[in-house]
Design a protein around this motif. Structure first.
Motif, PDB file in Angstrom:
ATOM      1  N   PHE A   1      -1.343  29.050  26.055  1.00 32.46           N
ATOM      2  CA  PHE A   1      -0.476  28.960  24.767  1.00 32.46           C
ATOM      3  C   PHE A   1      -0.678  28.454  23.939  1.00 32.46           C
ATOM      4  O   PHE A   1      -0.340  26.839  24.525  1.00 32.46           O
ATOM      5  CB  PHE A   1       0.358  30.161  24.864  1.00 32.46           C
ATOM      6  N   GLY A   2      -1.003  28.484  22.838  1.00 31.59           N
ATOM      7  CA  GLY A   2      -1.084  27.106  21.199  1.00 31.59           C
ATOM      8  C   GLY A   2       0.341  28.315  20.595  1.00 31.59           C
ATOM      9  O   GLY A   2      -0.292  29.369  19.956  1.00 31.59           O
ATOM     10  N   SER A   3       1.470  27.285  20.797  1.00 33.47           N
ATOM     11  CA  SER A   3       2.554  28.620  19.618  1.00 33.47           C
ATOM     12  C   SER A   3       3.322  27.558  19.562  1.00 33.47           C
ATOM     13  O   SER A   3       4.409  26.857  19.612  1.00 33.47           O
ATOM     14  CB  SER A   3       3.056  29.341  21.424  1.00 33.47           C
ATOM     15  N   GLN A   4       3.402  27.975  17.743  1.00 33.77           N
ATOM     16  CA  GLN A   4       4.690  27.005  17.380  1.00 33.77           C
ATOM     17  C   GLN A   4       6.086  27.468  16.803  1.00 33.77           C
ATOM     18  O   GLN A   4       7.388  27.005  18.134  1.00 33.77           O
ATOM     19  CB  GLN A   4       4.219  26.553  14.993  1.00 33.77           C
TER      20      GLN A   4
ATOM     21  N   ASP B   1       1.827  42.270  12.414  1.00 39.29           N
ATOM     22  CA  ASP B   1       2.115  42.981  13.423  1.00 39.29           C
ATOM     23  C   ASP B   1       1.592  43.428  15.005  1.00 39.29           C
ATOM     24  O   ASP B   1       0.503  44.379  14.685  1.00 39.29           O
ATOM     25  CB  ASP B   1       1.946  44.828  12.877  1.00 39.29           C
ATOM     26  N   TYR B   2       1.013  42.195  15.435  1.00 33.20           N
ATOM     27  CA  TYR B   2       0.788  41.706  16.544  1.00 33.20           C
ATOM     28  C   TYR B   2       0.865  42.597  17.723  1.00 33.20           C
ATOM     29  O   TYR B   2       0.288  42.837  18.750  1.00 33.20           O
ATOM     30  CB  TYR B   2       0.630  40.516  16.962  1.00 33.20           C
ATOM     31  N   ASP B   3       2.137  42.983  18.009  1.00 32.15           N
ATOM     32  CA  ASP B   3       2.421  44.124  19.213  1.00 32.15           C
ATOM     33  C   ASP B   3       1.496  44.912  20.098  1.00 32.15           C
ATOM     34  O   ASP B   3       0.845  45.131  21.197  1.00 32.15           O
ATOM     35  CB  ASP B   3       3.599  44.913  19.450  1.00 32.15           C
TER      36      ASP B   3
ATOM     37  N   ILE C   1      15.965  38.109  18.604  1.00 25.52           N
ATOM     38  CA  ILE C   1      15.989  36.944  18.569  1.00 25.52           C
ATOM     39  C   ILE C   1      14.448  36.259  19.233  1.00 25.52           C
ATOM     40  O   ILE C   1      13.608  37.107  20.128  1.00 25.52           O
ATOM     41  CB  ILE C   1      16.902  36.304  19.851  1.00 25.52           C
ATOM     42  N   GLN C   2      14.266  35.366  18.511  1.00 24.10           N
ATOM     43  CA  GLN C   2      12.890  34.451  18.387  1.00 24.10           C
ATOM     44  C   GLN C   2      13.516  32.976  19.676  1.00 24.10           C
ATOM     45  O   GLN C   2      13.263  32.321  18.831  1.00 24.10           O
ATOM     46  CB  GLN C   2      11.998  34.127  17.304  1.00 24.10           C
ATOM     47  N   HIS C   3      12.909  33.523  20.538  1.00 23.18           N
ATOM     48  CA  HIS C   3      13.340  32.137  21.705  1.00 23.18           C
ATOM     49  C   HIS C   3      12.086  31.405  21.865  1.00 23.18           C
ATOM     50  O   HIS C   3      10.821  31.401  20.482  1.00 23.18           O
ATOM     51  CB  HIS C   3      13.107  32.580  22.721  1.00 23.18           C
TER      52      HIS C   3
HETATM   53  C1  LIG Z   1       3.517  27.022   7.800  1.00 27.95           C
HETATM   54  C2  LIG Z   1       3.023  28.541   8.897  1.00 27.95           C
HETATM   55  C3  LIG Z   1       1.356  28.535   8.211  1.00 27.95           C
HETATM   56  C4  LIG Z   1       0.990  29.484   8.672  1.00 27.95           C
HETATM   57  N1  LIG Z   1      -0.387  29.497   8.611  1.00 27.95           N
HETATM   58  C5  LIG Z   1      -1.041  29.891   8.888  1.00 27.95           C
HETATM   59  C6  LIG Z   1      -2.651  29.913   8.949  1.00 27.95           C
HETATM   60  O1  LIG Z   1      -2.929  29.308   8.084  1.00 27.95           O
HETATM   61  N2  LIG Z   1      -3.976  31.283   9.300  1.00 27.95           N
HETATM   62  C7  LIG Z   1      -3.445  32.324  10.068  1.00 27.95           C
HETATM   63  O2  LIG Z   1      -3.938  32.981   9.993  1.00 27.95           O
HETATM   64  N3  LIG Z   1      -1.619  32.490   9.996  1.00 27.95           N
HETATM   65  C8  LIG Z   1      -0.735  31.103   9.820  1.00 27.95           C
HETATM   66  N4  LIG Z   1       0.537  31.917   9.946  1.00 27.95           N
HETATM   67  C9  LIG Z   1       1.249  32.451  10.612  1.00 27.95           C
HETATM   68  C10 LIG Z   1       1.096  32.554  12.040  1.00 27.95           C
HETATM   69  O3  LIG Z   1      -0.011  31.754  12.584  1.00 27.95           O
HETATM   70  C11 LIG Z   1       1.609  33.662  12.685  1.00 27.95           C
HETATM   71  O4  LIG Z   1       3.340  33.528  12.029  1.00 27.95           O
HETATM   72  C12 LIG Z   1       2.242  33.363  13.951  1.00 27.95           C
HETATM   73  O5  LIG Z   1       2.399  34.813  14.342  1.00 27.95           O
HETATM   74  C13 LIG Z   1       2.983  32.524  14.375  1.00 27.95           C
HETATM   75  O6  LIG Z   1       3.041  32.565  16.422  1.00 27.95           O
HETATM   76  P1  LIG Z   1       3.519  31.051  17.244  1.00 27.95           P
HETATM   77  O7  LIG Z   1       4.865  32.183  17.061  1.00 27.95           O
HETATM   78  O8  LIG Z   1       3.406  31.458  18.212  1.00 27.95           O
HETATM   79  O9  LIG Z   1       3.282  29.830  16.039  1.00 27.95           O
HETATM   80  C14 LIG Z   1       1.253  30.539   9.270  1.00 27.95           C
HETATM   81  C15 LIG Z   1       2.833  30.863   9.729  1.00 27.95           C
HETATM   82  C16 LIG Z   1       3.687  29.438   9.280  1.00 27.95           C
HETATM   83  C17 LIG Z   1       5.230  29.630   9.282  1.00 27.95           C
END
Ligand SMILES: Cc1cc2nc3c(=O)[nH]c(=O)nc-3n(C[C@H](O)[C@H](O)[C@H](O)COP(=O)(O)O)c2cc1C
Ligand SMILES: Cc1cc2nc3c(=O)[nH]c(=O)nc-3n(C[C@H](O)[C@H](O)[C@H](O)COP(=O)(O)OP(=O)(O)OC[C@H]3O[C@@H](n4cnc5c(N)ncnc54)[C@H](O)[C@@H]3O)c2cc1C
Ligand SMILES: NC(=O)c1ccc[n+]([C@@H]2O[C@H](COP(=O)([O-])OP(=O)(O)OC[C@H]3O[C@@H](n4cnc5c(N)ncnc54)[C@H](OP(=O)(O)O)[C@@H]3O)[C@@H](O)[C@H]2O)c1
Length: 606
Positions: free
Chosen positions: A73-76, A194-196, A446-448
């Motif tokens: 996974f790649g997740s922020q 809304d990804y669920d 809560i979002q861990h």
């Molecule tokens: C600062 C920021 C920038 C984002 N940029 C993009 C983007 O360029 N393209 C996109 O499709 N989603 C973008 N998103 C939406 C995220 O991909 C989306 O909220 C995703 O569910 C976050 O998943 P994560 O919690 O695993 O990182 C962005 C979200 C944030 C907060």
């Protein structure tokens, strides 16, 4: 580790025998035995047939196990991570051997050994990978990427269709894995906020295709999909939290309005750690909903179906609580074009008009759309059917559960701006600033976030860079460290516009400083002097000491604005390492990448 057979299919006598022999085995005997048993089992299932076999240590031949699945996974902010873990559990329940890893913890050279790869990745910045996916993304797109003819893969991409580069990172991975020779096990799914539902559908598809190749699994797909529904409070089943306090932290005369919101979690069973976020499902501004209803001449009380489950709500309530009405996206415009007799909307979508469309979408909402492209021919029901579900807003938690049991605190900056001749309000932040009162409730979850955590070692030094609302998680860090009596040094860089009106949580930082919970505090008030001073200027002024802290093993955290601040602070960090470490730019960048790899450089940016 002492191996012991406890809960097993063996009878007591067999278990005793096994428990007697297991502790006497050497490592190589254990390896031999496992290979021997695997080979015996294999031959009893499929005979000696044409199956591929591999040489095991100890000289025994055993089958290549094709039930191994690697999920990266790649997740922020934790969405992709949560889905990857959930997928891992479901696959395990179906009998697969699953490894779930952050891309930053995966050794790219091991890719050659992976047979079944699932990627769950969000997109951040302007179409860029999340922090923990950057190095893997670079590796895969670089010259050293291996041929992957043996690989079967599928990608679940998370994103937000209001961004220009929707799900770009997932698209990149998907295209590149195919280019390197991989075979798509199941098509890529691009999920909006809304990804669920689409994520469950993707997992079901992946599972059935994996199982086609492996007839051994016993769990019906439908059962696995329905297991995705969670029983406790969660993103899909939020808890109604009562507002305990709502205070504007900025003083009179400030340009800013930042609310300290305290919510009760009593009775929810929800827990969190410092670094986690809270998701809120907000309500739209009632005045905007009324304008929309009046503009379209719709009856506010008419009943509309709001989702595939067939839930019905009065139109006004549906537009207030259920649907997003403040953001326009390209997919929405495409669907709306079928509901108007105005050809200009179709024209906006035609090839060559991409820039024009982008300019139109920017800063406009549904009210603009319905005013600009009359006459509308669709019914209210048809109209609401094309709208996105109201997305939740995430907020970095600014309290510690240990210090404030059953409570969660947030620090919410009010978003107000003017666009296309109309004043606009951020949905959630302005609901908080203008309408939420103590006693009201809001739906939360809560979002861990595993990617923004205090060091496990309470003695490790921490450096926190958090201007504006970016200070939020650091209040939680300090509360937690005070509570557990952590001995590690800590250093906060805080900034905002004016000392007098915008020093968020000033007295709390100063008390922690006095008590030694916080070791150092550097502040940058950008609009108190002729020249702007930002947190990164304070970091530069302290570059020698900051580098010394890093060399001592400090963890560095950045929270707040992603567009400008986080990039500038990142570059300043590289400048500091280059200067104080006597390194080339390239080596300083490697130093930072290494910090990131060690999870000593973490960002919570938005
Ligand atoms: C600062 C920021 C920038 C984002 N940029 C993009 C983007 O360029 N393209 C996109 O499709 N989603 C973008 N998103 C939406 C995220 O991909 C989306 O909220 C995703 O569910 C976050 O998943 P994560 O919690 O695993 O990182 C962005 C979200 C944030 C907060
Ligand atoms: C992990 C994470 C943690 C976060 N933590 C915090 C936090 O602790 N505190 C906090 O305050 N926020 C935080 N946020 C941001 C928060 O989630 C919301 O995005 C923010 O509060 C705005 O939501 P809103 O509903 O008020 O505004 P929305 O209705 O969502 O409107 C915001 C949108 O309006 C548009 N916009 C804003 N300004 C302008 C402008 N000048 N011109 C044109 N368009 C504009 C942009 O498209 C922007 O995305 C966090 C976000 C994430 C992802
Ligand atoms: N993506 C989203 O949905 C979303 C939603 C809401 C907010 N945000 C972002 O979150 C940020 C947080 O807002 P906030 O009110 O807490 O604080 P902020 O606007 O980031 O301001 C905090 C301090 O940082 C300064 N600053 C501005 N640019 C900087 C830079 N490049 N480097 C370092 N410091 C800089 C500001 O100075 P000056 O103001 O004097 O320049 C101010 O002193 C906003 O900037 C906004 O962009 C994003």
């Amino acid at each position: 580790m002492q191996l012991q057979v406890l809960n097993s299919p063996f009878n007591q006598e067999q278990a005793e025998l096994l428990n007697r022999i297991l502790p006497t085995l050497t490592e190589s005997q254990k390896v031999w035995l496992s290979g021997f048993l695997a080979a015996a089992q294999f031959s009893s299932i499929s005979g000696s047939g044409n199956a591929e076999v591999s040489e095991q240590p100890g000289g025994i031949t055993a089958p290549v196990i094709s039930k191994d699945v690697t999920i990266l996974f790649g997740s922020q902010s934790g969405n992709a991570q949560g889905l990857a873990k959930k997928a891992g559990k479901k696959l395990e329940a179906a009998g697969f051997q699953v490894t779930v890893l952050s891309m930053s913890d995966f050794k790219p050279n091991n890719l050659k050994k992976v047979e079944n790869l699932l990627i769950v990745a969000s997109t951040h910045g302007e179409g860029t990978p999340p922090d923990n996916a950057i190095s893997f993304h670079e590796f895969l797109h670089g010259k050293r990427a291996p041929k992957l003819d043996h690989l079967r893969f599928s990608v679940l991409a998370l994103g937000d269709s209001s961004y220009e580069f929707f799900c770009q990172t997932g698209k990149d991975f998907d295209a590149r894995l195919e280019e390197l020779g991989g075979t798509r096990l199941y098509p890529r799914f691009d999920c909006d906020l809304d990804y669920d539902e689409p994520a469950s559908e993707w997992l079901a598809g992946v599972l059935s295709n994996l199982k086609e190749a492996d007839a051994g699994s016993q769990v019906p797909v439908q059962e696995l999909v329905s297991q995705a529904v969670e029983s406790t409070y969660s993103r899909s089943n939020p808890f109604k939290a009562e507002v305990l306090e709502n205070i504007n932290l900025n003083g009179r005369g400030s340009n800013k309005e930042t609310h300290h919101l305290e919510l009760s979690l009593e009775g929810s069973g929800l827990t969190f750690e410092p670094g986690d976020s809270l998701g809120i499902y907000p309500e739209n501004d009632p005045a905007l909903v009324t304008s929309l209803l009046e503009e379209m001449n719709w009856d506010p009380e008419q009943q509309v179906t709001v989702n595939k489950k067939g839930e019905i709500l009065p139109l006004k309530e549906a537009l207030t609580t259920h649907f997003e009405i403040t953001t326009l996206t390209k997919p929405l415009i495409e669907k709306a074009a079928r509901l108007t007799a105005n050809e200009n909307l179709q024209e906006l979508l035609s090839p060559g008009n991409e820039e024009k469309l982008k300019t139109y979408l920017d800063g406009r909402d549904l009210l603009d759309l319905v005013r600009d492209f009359t006459p509308w021919v669709g019914s209210a029901q048809e109209f609401v059917s094309i709208l996105r579900k109201m997305p939740s807003r995430l907020y970095s938690i600014s309290s510690s559960l240990a210090a404030n049991p059953d409570e969660v605190h947030l620090t919410i900056g009010a978003v107000r701006y003017e666009a296309h001749g109309r004043k606009r309000n951020g949905v959630c932040s302005i609901q908080t600033a203008e309408r939420l009162q103590p006693g009201d409730t809001v739906p939360v979850y809560i979002q861990h976030n595993e990617n923004f955590k205090l060091p496990n070692n309470p003695e490790a030094p921490i450096i926190m860079v958090g201007p504006g609302t970016g200070a939020a998680p650091f209040r939680s860090f300090m509360q937690e460290r005070e509570e557990i009596g952590a001995e590690g040094k800590s250093w906060l860089f805080f900034g905002d516009q004016h000392f007098v009106t915008d020093f968020l949580y000033q007295t709390e930082w100063q008390k922690w400083l006095k008590d030694g919970v916080l070791s150092k505090l550097d502040v940058a008030f950008s609009r108190d002097t002729a020249e702007k001073v930002y947190v990164q200027h304070r970091m530069l002024e302290n570059s020698k000491e900051l580098f010394e802290w890093l060399e001592e093993g400090a963890h560095l955290y950045i929270c707040g604005d992603e567009k400008h601040m986080a990039h500038d602070v990142h570059n300043t960090l590289i400048d500091i390492i280059e200067k104080e470490g006597g390194l080339s730019r390239e080596k300083a960048e490697e130093y930072v990448a290494d910090l990131q790899q060690q999870k000593r450089y973490q960002r919570d940016v938005y």
